[in-house]
Design a protein around this motif. Sequence first.
Motif, mmCIF file in Angstrom:
data_model
loop_
_atom_site.group_PDB
_atom_site.id
_atom_site.type_symbol
_atom_site.label_atom_id
_atom_site.label_comp_id
_atom_site.label_asym_id
_atom_site.label_seq_id
_atom_site.Cartn_x
_atom_site.Cartn_y
_atom_site.Cartn_z
ATOM 1 N N HIS A 103 1.179 -1.460 0.087
ATOM 2 C CA HIS A 103 -0.201 0.353 0.117
ATOM 3 C C HIS A 103 0.433 1.024 -0.052
ATOM 4 O O HIS A 103 1.814 1.270 0.641
ATOM 5 C CB HIS A 103 -1.171 -0.163 1.874
ATOM 6 C CG HIS A 103 -2.115 -0.707 1.467
ATOM 7 N ND1 HIS A 103 -1.422 -2.341 1.468
ATOM 8 C CD2 HIS A 103 -2.832 -0.712 1.076
ATOM 9 C CE1 HIS A 103 -3.023 -2.809 1.259
ATOM 10 N NE2 HIS A 103 -3.959 -2.577 0.969
ATOM 11 N N ILE A 104 0.809 1.940 -1.077
ATOM 12 C CA ILE A 104 1.370 2.733 -0.876
ATOM 13 C C ILE A 104 0.059 4.729 -1.278
ATOM 14 O O ILE A 104 -0.110 4.831 -2.062
ATOM 15 C CB ILE A 104 2.206 3.812 -2.001
ATOM 16 C CG1 ILE A 104 3.532 2.281 -2.271
ATOM 17 C CG2 ILE A 104 3.092 5.352 -2.208
ATOM 18 C CD1 ILE A 104 4.288 2.610 -3.795
ATOM 19 N N VAL A 105 0.004 5.233 -0.067
ATOM 20 C CA VAL A 105 -1.531 5.914 0.267
ATOM 21 C C VAL A 105 -0.256 7.737 0.791
ATOM 22 O O VAL A 105 0.002 7.685 1.952
ATOM 23 C CB VAL A 105 -1.729 5.852 1.984
ATOM 24 C CG1 VAL A 105 -3.811 6.129 1.474
ATOM 25 C CG2 VAL A 105 -2.470 4.318 1.503
ATOM 26 N N GLY A 106 -0.974 8.218 -0.285
ATOM 27 C CA GLY A 106 0.196 9.563 -0.276
ATOM 28 C C GLY A 106 -1.610 10.716 -0.357
ATOM 29 O O GLY A 106 -2.557 10.747 -0.856
ATOM 30 N N HIS A 107 -1.268 11.817 0.663
ATOM 31 C CA HIS A 107 -1.514 12.800 0.576
ATOM 32 C C HIS A 107 -1.084 14.506 0.729
ATOM 33 O O HIS A 107 -1.927 15.378 0.018
ATOM 34 C CB HIS A 107 -2.418 13.135 2.086
ATOM 35 C CG HIS A 107 -2.991 11.863 1.897
ATOM 36 N ND1 HIS A 107 -3.116 11.035 2.818
ATOM 37 C CD2 HIS A 107 -4.614 11.153 2.115
ATOM 38 C CE1 HIS A 107 -4.223 9.552 3.295
ATOM 39 N NE2 HIS A 107 -4.734 10.326 2.113
ATOM 40 N N GLN A 108 0.226 14.294 0.709
ATOM 41 C CA GLN A 108 0.844 15.641 0.566
ATOM 42 C C GLN A 108 1.835 15.103 0.015
ATOM 43 O O GLN A 108 1.937 15.808 -1.416
ATOM 44 C CB GLN A 108 1.410 16.158 2.155
ATOM 45 C CG GLN A 108 1.897 17.562 1.848
ATOM 46 C CD GLN A 108 2.296 18.272 3.012
ATOM 47 O OE1 GLN A 108 1.873 17.579 4.403
ATOM 48 N NE2 GLN A 108 3.422 18.981 2.922
ATOM 49 N N SER A 109 2.849 14.525 -0.270
ATOM 50 C CA SER A 109 3.768 14.043 -0.751
ATOM 51 C C SER A 109 5.031 12.998 -0.484
ATOM 52 O O SER A 109 5.484 12.772 1.181
ATOM 53 C CB SER A 109 5.065 15.065 -0.507
ATOM 54 O OG SER A 109 5.933 14.510 -1.007
ATOM 55 N N ILE A 110 4.790 11.951 -1.226
ATOM 56 C CA ILE A 110 5.494 10.162 -0.688
ATOM 57 C C ILE A 110 6.361 10.813 -2.414
ATOM 58 O O ILE A 110 6.242 10.804 -3.377
ATOM 59 C CB ILE A 110 4.667 9.303 -1.004
ATOM 60 C CG1 ILE A 110 3.898 9.062 0.372
ATOM 61 C CG2 ILE A 110 5.334 7.861 -0.622
ATOM 62 C CD1 ILE A 110 2.724 7.946 0.698
ATOM 63 N N ASP A 111 8.003 10.014 -2.111
ATOM 64 C CA ASP A 111 9.213 10.425 -2.737
ATOM 65 C C ASP A 111 9.851 9.364 -2.893
ATOM 66 O O ASP A 111 10.642 9.411 -1.121
ATOM 67 C CB ASP A 111 10.212 11.411 -3.050
ATOM 68 C CG ASP A 111 9.221 13.125 -3.704
ATOM 69 O OD1 ASP A 111 9.317 12.367 -4.710
ATOM 70 O OD2 ASP A 111 9.302 13.861 -2.999
ATOM 71 N N ILE A 112 9.806 8.208 -3.912
ATOM 72 C CA ILE A 112 10.834 7.469 -3.785
ATOM 73 C C ILE A 112 11.361 7.089 -4.400
ATOM 74 O O ILE A 112 11.082 7.443 -6.238
ATOM 75 C CB ILE A 112 9.806 5.653 -3.183
ATOM 76 C CG1 ILE A 112 8.721 5.795 -2.767
ATOM 77 C CG2 ILE A 112 10.169 4.481 -3.592
ATOM 78 C CD1 ILE A 112 7.097 4.901 -3.306
ATOM 79 N N GLY A 113 11.960 6.881 -4.339
ATOM 80 C CA GLY A 113 14.272 7.397 -5.581
ATOM 81 C C GLY A 113 13.575 5.592 -6.819
ATOM 82 O O GLY A 113 12.691 4.922 -6.658
ATOM 83 N N ASP A 114 14.771 5.685 -7.404
ATOM 84 C CA ASP A 114 15.140 4.997 -8.062
ATOM 85 C C ASP A 114 16.042 4.024 -7.571
ATOM 86 O O ASP A 114 16.123 3.574 -6.558
ATOM 87 C CB ASP A 114 16.099 5.372 -9.066
ATOM 88 C CG ASP A 114 15.972 6.752 -10.134
ATOM 89 O OD1 ASP A 114 14.535 7.358 -10.621
ATOM 90 O OD2 ASP A 114 16.320 7.679 -10.388
ATOM 91 N N HIS A 115 15.466 2.469 -8.222
ATOM 92 C CA HIS A 115 15.936 1.380 -8.031
ATOM 93 C C HIS A 115 15.639 1.231 -6.471
ATOM 94 O O HIS A 115 16.348 0.627 -5.788
ATOM 95 C CB HIS A 115 17.870 1.324 -7.805
ATOM 96 C CG HIS A 115 17.782 1.116 -9.748
ATOM 97 N ND1 HIS A 115 18.244 0.668 -10.494
ATOM 98 C CD2 HIS A 115 18.486 2.843 -10.250
ATOM 99 C CE1 HIS A 115 18.693 1.504 -11.785
ATOM 100 N NE2 HIS A 115 18.415 2.054 -11.754
ATOM 101 N N VAL A 116 14.213 1.127 -5.835
ATOM 102 C CA VAL A 116 14.021 0.677 -4.877
ATOM 103 C C VAL A 116 12.770 -0.135 -4.612
ATOM 104 O O VAL A 116 12.544 -0.334 -5.968
ATOM 105 C CB VAL A 116 12.789 2.103 -3.904
ATOM 106 C CG1 VAL A 116 12.395 1.586 -2.525
ATOM 107 C CG2 VAL A 116 13.934 3.246 -4.182
ATOM 108 N N PHE A 117 13.538 -1.401 -4.201
ATOM 109 C CA PHE A 117 12.726 -2.961 -4.259
ATOM 110 C C PHE A 117 12.514 -2.791 -2.967
ATOM 111 O O PHE A 117 12.653 -2.963 -1.633
ATOM 112 C CB PHE A 117 13.823 -3.673 -3.988
ATOM 113 C CG PHE A 117 13.982 -3.866 -5.631
ATOM 114 C CD1 PHE A 117 13.280 -4.984 -6.598
ATOM 115 C CD2 PHE A 117 15.064 -2.996 -5.460
ATOM 116 C CE1 PHE A 117 14.666 -5.191 -7.799
ATOM 117 C CE2 PHE A 117 15.982 -2.737 -7.521
ATOM 118 C CZ PHE A 117 15.394 -3.215 -8.370
ATOM 119 N N THR A 118 10.647 -3.462 -2.781
ATOM 120 C CA THR A 118 10.254 -4.354 -1.827
ATOM 121 C C THR A 118 9.353 -5.053 -1.518
ATOM 122 O O THR A 118 9.175 -5.386 -2.238
ATOM 123 C CB THR A 118 8.865 -2.567 -1.260
ATOM 124 O OG1 THR A 118 7.516 -2.770 -2.487
ATOM 125 C CG2 THR A 118 8.978 -1.353 -1.453
ATOM 126 N N GLY A 119 9.257 -5.900 -0.225
ATOM 127 C CA GLY A 119 8.988 -7.073 -0.420
ATOM 128 C C GLY A 119 7.455 -7.030 -0.350
ATOM 129 O O GLY A 119 6.683 -6.144 -0.538
#
Length: 239
Positions: A103-119
Motif C-alpha cells: 500500500h502506498i497512500v499519499g496525501h501530501q508528498s511521498i518520494d520514492i527514489g530510483d532502484h527501490v525494491f520492496t517486499g
Amino acid sequence: MSVHGVLRRTLSALVHRGWSVLRAAGEVTPASPGGYRFRRLGEGARLAFPPGAVFGEQWIEIGEETLVGERVSLSAGMAPGADLGPDGIVRIGRHCSIGRGGHIVGHQSIDIGDHVFTGPYVYITDQNHVYDDPETPIGRQWPRNNPVVIGSGSWLGTGAIILPGTRIGRQCVVAAGAVVRGEFPDHSVIAGVPARVVRRHVPGHGWLPPHLAADGSPGALTTPGLTVLSDGAVTSGTP
C-alpha cells in the motif's frame, strides 16, 4: 492414464493458459487505456494484474521500467474525485519493484527514489490519525500529513511500515516488519519496533553496529545533521 485424468490435465492447462493471457491483458502500461490516467507512467513501467485499489492517478508518477506487483494499492488523496492541486503527490522512481499486496497512500508528498525494491505487504503513508481531543473519536479527528522520502537504491523488507515524516537515506535496508519513523542516514540497516539503526556502512571498514566507531572502539557515528547513537537511535546534531 484414465479418461478422468486426461480431462483434468487438459482443463488445468486451459485454466492456467487462460489466466496467463488474462494477466497479460490486464496489465496497466503506458500504452493501455489505464496508463493514460496517470500523471506520468514511464516507458516500460507496468502495474500487474490483478491490481489493488488505485485512484488519484493524475497525482501519481511512476518512472521507467518500474514494476508494481499484484494487488498493490496506490492512492493520492482520501477518495476518488478530489482536487489535490497542480503538483504530483506520489512519485515512484525508475527501475523500482513494488512487492505484491503493498500500500502506498499519499496525501501530501511521498518520494520514492530510483532502484527501490520492496517486499510484499509494505505500507507507506504520509498521513496519520491524531488523538489531540480525548473526547472525539479518533477516526473523526482531522488527520495530519508529513512528507515521506525513501532514498534511491534502498530495500524495504516484507511487512515494513513507513510512517509519516520518515526520511530514509540512499542504499538503506529496512528489515521485515520494522515500523519506521524519523530520519535515517545513507547506508543504514534499519530494524525493530520502533525502528533503529542496527548497522551502518563506514568506508574502508564495512558494516558496523552503531556502538562501534570506525576504528572498532565504542562510539557514535556522526553524519552531517544527524547522529546515530550507540543504541541505534538517530538524533539531530552531534552527540
